[in-house]
Design an enzyme around this catalytic site. Structure first.
Site, short mmCIF file in Angstrom:
data_model
loop_
_atom_site.label_atom_id
_atom_site.label_comp_id
_atom_site.label_asym_id
_atom_site.label_seq_id
_atom_site.Cartn_x
_atom_site.Cartn_y
_atom_site.Cartn_z
N LEU A 1 0.87 -1.17 0.00
CA LEU A 1 0.00 0.00 0.00
C LEU A 1 0.91 1.22 0.00
O LEU A 1 1.98 1.20 0.61
CB LEU A 1 -0.90 0.02 1.24
CG LEU A 1 -1.91 -1.11 1.40
CD1 LEU A 1 -2.64 -0.97 2.75
CD2 LEU A 1 -2.92 -1.11 0.26
N ASP A 2 0.47 2.28 -0.66
CA ASP A 2 1.27 3.51 -0.63
C ASP A 2 1.42 4.00 0.81
O ASP A 2 0.59 3.70 1.67
CB ASP A 2 0.59 4.61 -1.46
CG ASP A 2 0.51 4.25 -2.93
OD1 ASP A 2 1.30 3.41 -3.39
OD2 ASP A 2 -0.37 4.81 -3.63
N LYS A 3 2.45 4.79 1.02
CA LYS A 3 2.72 5.32 2.37
C LYS A 3 1.49 5.95 2.99
O LYS A 3 1.17 5.70 4.15
CB LYS A 3 3.86 6.34 2.29
CG LYS A 3 4.14 7.06 3.61
CD LYS A 3 5.23 8.10 3.44
CE LYS A 3 5.47 8.86 4.75
NZ LYS A 3 6.52 9.90 4.61
N ARG B 1 -5.24 5.72 -7.85
CA ARG B 1 -4.92 7.14 -7.94
C ARG B 1 -4.77 7.58 -9.40
O ARG B 1 -5.28 8.64 -9.81
CB ARG B 1 -3.64 7.43 -7.16
CG ARG B 1 -3.77 7.09 -5.67
CD ARG B 1 -2.42 7.08 -4.98
NE ARG B 1 -1.81 8.39 -4.98
CZ ARG B 1 -0.54 8.61 -4.59
NH1 ARG B 1 0.22 7.59 -4.19
NH2 ARG B 1 -0.06 9.83 -4.59
#
Length: 313
Positions: free
Chosen positions: A147-149, A246
């Site tokens: 998962l992205d930060k 995104r």
């Protein structure tokens, strides 16, 4: 030349002393050092020179300083931050499921999953190694997907090589169900699917983009709730490309609120990160073959965001 016990990647490297050979006469300092210390890139050596970690005959010098042979150069290498990237760190984890085969973590926003440039410590991987030291023997500490930060939510980790191979197979077969809640800019008219290949941006290499030669990527989305200038969406990944939701929603003209990379300036409500939460995760247990599913509640910051949006209409 460097001493025999010179270790270029040591976490706490010792100073290195070299004497400029005659064949380097007339070269810039950074050019000469890159020849004498090939273990380091020229850009790194130039940075150390600018940071005053290099002395020529005891004096500071600029990267463009020319050497003529015979000068005594002392280099104080900066510690390599990646040297301790795979060390365990006692960091709290929100574990929603664990057995001897896998564990499922509810990752908070702000935590990096895997060590990398600029984030060598304090990652999920470091925390996992402290929680389950045996993960040291599993590639990437058993991390199967990321998962992205600044994305919160559920993430599965394999505790054995066999489990990791099976979970990767399930990911490739698209049988792992991953569902997200996302708050997008604008009023999305209706649900749908986005089938658009994603790859590295042709100019901005730190970003992803929809590109003709990218990897196949499919995102399904449906409208849950509309607000004055934003929409709450349920998104389901059919594939798992970097920044997929995104990038796809940005292409649709409805980027995520708070997305500093793919979003718009200003937002319907101030939010310090991309408004994206990995809410549901479902898979087949690698050993028992039982279907398992987990759900993570919205984190407090996204709850407050929705309350603010509802209050504005």
């Amino acid at each position: 030349m460097p001493p025999e016990n010179y270790i270029p990647n040591a976490a706490r490297p010792e100073p290195v002393e070299v004497t400029v050979p005659s064949e380097c006469g007339g070269l810039r300092l950074d050019q000469a050092l890159s020849r004498m210390l090939p273990a380091y890139s020229r850009s790194r050596l130039a940075r150390w020179i600018r940071e005053n970690k290099v002395r020529v005959d005891g004096h500071e010098a600029a990267p463009r300083h020319k050497v003529w042979g015979g000068e005594r150069i002392t280099v104080n290498p900066a510690a390599d931050p990646s040297a301790n990237a795979y060390e365990s760190q006692s960091i709290p984890l929100d574990i929603v499921y664990e057995d001897d085969t896998l564990l499922v973590v509810d990752k908070p926003a702000g935590m990096v999953v895997h060590p990398g440039s600029g984030n060598w410590r304090g990652t999920l991987l470091n925390a996992l190694l402290a929680h389950a030291p045996a993960l040291q023997s599993i590639p990437r500490a058993g991390i199967v997907h990321r998962l992205d930060k600044d994305t919160s939510g559920l993430l599965v980790v394999a505790k054995t090589l066999e489990a990791q191979a099976e979970l990767v197979r399930q990911m490739q077969a698209r049988s792992v169900r991953r569902e997200y809640l996302a708050v997008a800019h604008g009023r999305v008219a209706r649900g749908g699917s986005i089938d658009a290949p994603i790859g590295r941006h042709p100019v901005k290499r730190t970003r992803m983009a929809v590109v003709a030669r990218g990897r196949h990527a499919v995102t399904h989305y449906e409208v849950i709730e509309r607000y004055a200038r934003a929409t709450l969406l349920r998104c389901r990944l059919e594939t798992g490309r970097t920044h997929q939701i995104r990038v796809h929603l940005s292409m649709l003209g409805h980027p995520l609120l708070g997305d500093q990379t793919y979003g718009k300036r200003g937002s319907a409500a101030a939010f310090p990160r991309q408004a994206l939460h990995a809410r549901k995760l479902a898979l087949v247990h690698p050993r028992s073959r039982v279907k398992l599913a987990w759900e993570s509640p919205l984190p407090p910051d996204m709850e407050r965001l929705l309350e603010a949006l509802r209050a504005r209409g």
